[in-house]
Design a protein around this motif. Structure first.
Motif, PDB file in Angstrom:
ATOM      1  N   THR A  10       0.654  -1.051   0.077  1.00  0.00           N
ATOM      2  CA  THR A  10       0.256  -0.057  -0.109  1.00  0.00           C
ATOM      3  C   THR A  10       0.873   1.422  -0.132  1.00  0.00           C
ATOM      4  OG1 THR A  10      -0.104   0.215   2.390  1.00  0.00           O
ATOM      5  CG2 THR A  10      -2.007  -1.021   1.030  1.00  0.00           C
ATOM      6  N   GLY A  55       1.949   1.825  -3.613  1.00  0.00           N
ATOM      7  CA  GLY A  55       0.746   2.162  -4.241  1.00  0.00           C
ATOM      8  C   GLY A  55       0.633   3.849  -4.113  1.00  0.00           C
ATOM      9  N   TYR A  91       0.627   6.633  -7.052  1.00  0.00           N
ATOM     10  CA  TYR A  91      -0.163   7.653  -7.026  1.00  0.00           C
ATOM     11  C   TYR A  91       0.088   9.012  -6.874  1.00  0.00           C
ATOM     12  CZ  TYR A  91      -5.154   9.537  -6.907  1.00  0.00           C
ATOM     13  OH  TYR A  91      -6.263  10.420  -7.055  1.00  0.00           O
TER      14      TYR A  91
END
Length: 124
Positions: free
Chosen positions: A67, A70, A74
């Protein structure tokens, strides 16, 4: 929407990791089992809790790592979109340390001078 889900999962995993790490016993705590502390009567057995909690911690750490990657991807993608949108980049303004004024003259007697070599006393 996806970013919000990833952030929520990231926070829940982080809280879970902290809780699991605090629950686990250190390596030195296992020596008490050899003196009859009753570790064989626990819910997971004498060795089961250590391996179960260790594996669960490893899984949560992996999810936390993924995460994090990620969210970093992003954020990088979002920064590229903002740059490509033609918005001006923020400029840091420099503030002068002291205001410069032409009205205040600097007199030579106000500037400190180092003593000349002849004026320094010799200590023996």
């Amino acid at each position: 929407m996806i970013e919000t889900v990833v952030v929520v999962v990231h926070l829940l995993v982080a809280i879970g990791l902290v809780g699991l790490i605090l629950i686990q016993q250190g390596k030195g705590a296992e020596t008490g089992a050899s003196f009859g502390s009753g570790a064989s009567g626990t819910v997971f057995g004498s060795q089961g809790s250590a391996t179960f909690l260790s594996r669960l911690t490893a899984v949560l750490a992996t999810v936390f790592f993924l995460t994090s990657l990620g969210l970093a991807f992003y954020a990088s993608h979002k920064a590229t979109e903002i740059r490509d949108a033609g918005l001006p980049a923020p400029v840091l303004e420099s503030v002068p340390v002291a205001p410069i004024s032409e009205d205040v003259p600097v007199l030579e007697e106000q500037v400190p001078q180092a003593p000349a070599a002849d004026d320094v006393p010799v200590v023996e």
